[in-house]
Design a protein around this motif. Structure first.
Motif, PDB file in Angstrom:
ATOM      1  N   ALA A  91       0.709  -1.107  -0.064  1.00 24.82           N
ATOM      2  CA  ALA A  91      -0.046  -0.220   0.017  1.00 24.82           C
ATOM      3  C   ALA A  91       0.904   1.188  -0.002  1.00 24.82           C
ATOM      4  O   ALA A  91       0.478   2.239  -0.723  1.00 24.82           O
ATOM      5  CB  ALA A  91      -0.888   0.075   1.170  1.00 24.82           C
ATOM      6  N   ASN A  92       2.047   1.245   0.738  1.00 25.51           N
ATOM      7  CA  ASN A  92       2.951   2.142   0.838  1.00 25.51           C
ATOM      8  C   ASN A  92       3.284   2.761  -0.661  1.00 25.51           C
ATOM      9  O   ASN A  92       3.539   3.834  -1.070  1.00 25.51           O
ATOM     10  CB  ASN A  92       4.116   2.034   1.494  1.00 25.51           C
ATOM     11  CG  ASN A  92       3.723   1.931   3.251  1.00 25.51           C
ATOM     12  OD1 ASN A  92       2.587   2.554   3.575  1.00 25.51           O
ATOM     13  ND2 ASN A  92       4.438   1.059   3.758  1.00 25.51           N
ATOM     14  N   PHE A  93       3.877   1.620  -1.470  1.00 22.25           N
ATOM     15  CA  PHE A  93       4.521   1.874  -2.704  1.00 22.25           C
ATOM     16  C   PHE A  93       3.366   2.248  -3.565  1.00 22.25           C
ATOM     17  O   PHE A  93       3.497   3.254  -4.353  1.00 22.25           O
ATOM     18  CB  PHE A  93       5.014   0.394  -3.242  1.00 22.25           C
ATOM     19  CG  PHE A  93       6.367   0.265  -3.268  1.00 22.25           C
ATOM     20  CD1 PHE A  93       7.306   1.346  -3.684  1.00 22.25           C
ATOM     21  CD2 PHE A  93       7.118  -0.583  -2.683  1.00 22.25           C
ATOM     22  CE1 PHE A  93       8.579   1.272  -3.905  1.00 22.25           C
ATOM     23  CE2 PHE A  93       8.580  -0.732  -2.710  1.00 22.25           C
ATOM     24  CZ  PHE A  93       9.252   0.241  -3.263  1.00 22.25           C
ATOM     25  N   ASN A  94       2.235   1.858  -3.668  1.00 24.55           N
ATOM     26  CA  ASN A  94       0.915   2.453  -4.260  1.00 24.55           C
ATOM     27  C   ASN A  94       0.688   3.730  -4.138  1.00 24.55           C
ATOM     28  O   ASN A  94       0.938   4.569  -5.215  1.00 24.55           O
ATOM     29  CB  ASN A  94      -0.338   1.683  -3.944  1.00 24.55           C
ATOM     30  CG  ASN A  94      -0.643   0.151  -4.733  1.00 24.55           C
ATOM     31  OD1 ASN A  94      -0.049   0.201  -5.728  1.00 24.55           O
ATOM     32  ND2 ASN A  94      -1.415  -0.528  -4.145  1.00 24.55           N
ATOM     33  N   THR A  95       0.663   4.093  -2.897  1.00 27.83           N
ATOM     34  CA  THR A  95       0.447   5.584  -2.935  1.00 27.83           C
ATOM     35  C   THR A  95       1.488   6.610  -3.338  1.00 27.83           C
ATOM     36  O   THR A  95       1.288   7.669  -3.889  1.00 27.83           O
ATOM     37  CB  THR A  95       0.416   5.783  -1.344  1.00 27.83           C
ATOM     38  OG1 THR A  95      -0.637   4.805  -0.670  1.00 27.83           O
ATOM     39  CG2 THR A  95      -0.353   7.283  -1.041  1.00 27.83           C
ATOM     40  N   ILE A  96       2.839   6.240  -2.699  1.00 29.53           N
ATOM     41  CA  ILE A  96       3.788   7.194  -3.284  1.00 29.53           C
ATOM     42  C   ILE A  96       4.292   7.157  -4.830  1.00 29.53           C
ATOM     43  O   ILE A  96       4.592   8.073  -5.447  1.00 29.53           O
ATOM     44  CB  ILE A  96       5.267   6.848  -2.618  1.00 29.53           C
ATOM     45  CG1 ILE A  96       6.213   7.954  -2.644  1.00 29.53           C
ATOM     46  CG2 ILE A  96       6.071   5.428  -3.150  1.00 29.53           C
ATOM     47  CD1 ILE A  96       5.935   9.123  -1.995  1.00 29.53           C
ATOM     48  N   TYR A  97       3.694   6.043  -5.568  1.00 27.21           N
ATOM     49  CA  TYR A  97       4.150   5.993  -6.880  1.00 27.21           C
ATOM     50  C   TYR A  97       3.171   7.008  -7.594  1.00 27.21           C
ATOM     51  O   TYR A  97       3.398   7.692  -8.367  1.00 27.21           O
ATOM     52  CB  TYR A  97       3.835   4.567  -7.667  1.00 27.21           C
ATOM     53  CG  TYR A  97       5.016   3.670  -7.771  1.00 27.21           C
ATOM     54  CD1 TYR A  97       5.739   3.960  -8.851  1.00 27.21           C
ATOM     55  CD2 TYR A  97       5.133   2.653  -7.188  1.00 27.21           C
ATOM     56  CE1 TYR A  97       6.877   3.278  -9.373  1.00 27.21           C
ATOM     57  CE2 TYR A  97       6.227   1.726  -7.547  1.00 27.21           C
ATOM     58  CZ  TYR A  97       6.900   2.100  -8.566  1.00 27.21           C
ATOM     59  OH  TYR A  97       8.289   1.631  -9.075  1.00 27.21           O
TER      60      TYR A  97
END
Length: 411
Positions: free
Chosen positions: A317-323
């Motif tokens: 979820a962290n990667f999803n958001t920062i992308y």
């Protein structure tokens, strides 16, 4: 070394994508990665293997241009919903490689695993003729004819009517300059994004490598030490760096924890769209910090699998958001470079992760967990204090102006 190759080429390919187009760099990166991946399977020595994997990492770094093309086509109101769905395909690839490894590694070996894993990348090159160059990129370059042709192609595909009006060309600006990233308007945003990318990659690959370490060493509360094969009593087998082949149960646990990457996707999509990118990222990073500490709790093998499942869900979820945030916050003239430099810093965190999750963890389990947790807390604070919220914000064309829609009411 894979991450080192990614780190170096991520900046270079991002720079080139802003100057020469996203589509060209995306195609080049696929050809590059597939070629060197296949060559790896024929590596005659460990040094050659490491070098070729670094080159694979360099090629993979250009794949982020696909996300940028998609971001530049999607309407503002749909970006927060559609971009996270890419995670489904990332999950499919992760499950595929784990399943392949469980069958191929014990039978015909790792070389054939790499050869088989190279096939999808080669086949996907054939579909590039169906992928258009970003119309928003063409607009920013002043190539109005190409942008209009792309929009007409989309309208025909969707059986829609092109709206009246003309495309508006933005003011000309130099493209892909590093100094633009530290322009006063973006300096604080850039520095905080870099910190977040580094920390997220550190946590993401830390979880993946720690999962393998926990499974291999059987670091579960109350578990007996793994029984060593008495037939292999060599000095190498007694080394803490000796590799023990995974059994079916270990692969099963890896599959379960990997499925966790999509477990929070619906909640992540809701958070991104209703709470905003900054607050959503702050919450998931804070929860990631908490679950790293929970790994130290005395639990069963099932409990450990549950913690790893939740950690994989949170770091994904962290990667999803920062992308999404990174692709949205920068203007078209420097979007690929902004993503490239962020990806480069991301690989620094990825390169450090093995030394914590596989070296420090062996010496001090709680020390490693506290370090991972502390980094996540720093990232949560950085996310909460980001100066720009991109929820509902139109993509900018250049630094000095907020670009209007490419075609009013069309996209």
């Amino acid at each position: 070394m894979v991450f080192f190759g990614y780190m170096i080429f991520s900046i270079v390919l991002g720079l080139l994508a802003d100057r020469y187009g996203r589509w060209k760099i995306l195609l080049l990166s696929f050809l590059w990665a597939a070629y060197f991946s296949l060559l790896t399977s024929f590596a005659p020595s460990y040094i050659w293997f490491v070098f070729l994997r670094a080159m694979v990492g360099g090629g993979v770094s250009g794949h982020a241009q696909g996300l940028i093309i998609k971001t530049e086509f999607l309407p503002t109101k749909y970006r927060g919903y559609m971009l996270p769905l890419s995670q489904v395909f990332w999950l499919a690839g992760s499950l595929l490689i784990i399943g392949l490894a469980s069958v191929v590694n014990p039978t015909i070996g790792w070389r054939w695993l790499i050869r088989i894993a190279s096939i999808p990348g080669m086949l996907l090159i054939l579909v590039f003729k169906f992928i258009p160059e970003s119309a928003r990129y063409n607009i920013s370059m002043g190539n109005m004819a190409a942008a209009l042709a792309t929009l007409q192609r989309i309208a025909k595909m969707n059986r829609a009517v092109m709206p009246e009006g003309v495309l508006r060309e933005p003011a000309k600006e130099r493209r892909g300059r590093f100094k633009d990233l530290i322009h006063p308007k973006y300096l604080r945003t850039t520095l905080q994004i870099w910190i977040i990318w580094l920390g997220i990659a550190f946590a993401y690959y830390g979880v993946i490598l720690a999962s393998a370490e926990l499974l291999e060493r059987d670091l579960v509360c109350g578990s007996a030490a793994p029984v060593q094969d008495s037939s292999d009593d060599s000095e190498e087998s007694r080394s803490p760096c000796h590799c023990h082949l995974f059994g079916p149960a270990a692969y099963q646990t890896m599959i379960i924890s990997t499925v966790g990457e999509i477990a929070l996707n619906p909640l992540n999509i809701l958070g991104i769209n209703f709470l905003g990118r900054r607050l959503s990222l702050c919450i998931t990073m804070g929860c990631t910090a908490l679950f790293f500490l929970l790994l130290n709790i005395c639990t069963s093998s099932a409990g450990m699998t549950g913690f790893l499942f939740m950690l994989r869900a949170l770091v994904s979820a962290n990667f999803n958001t920062i992308y999404i945030y990174t692709a949205e916050v920068y203007p078209t003239t420097m979007r690929a470079l902004g993503m490239g430099t962020s990806g480069s810093l991301c690989r620094v965190g990825a390169m450090v992760a093995p030394f914590i999750s596989q070296v420090l963890m062996s010496a001090s389990f709680i020390g490693a967990l506290c370090l991972f947790s502390s980094v996540c807390v720093v990232c949560a604070i950085s996310a909460f204090t980001l100066p720009i919220e991109t929820k509902g914000r139109a993509l900018q064309v250049c630094i000095t102006t907020l670009g209007p829609p490419l075609y009013p009411n069309a996209i």
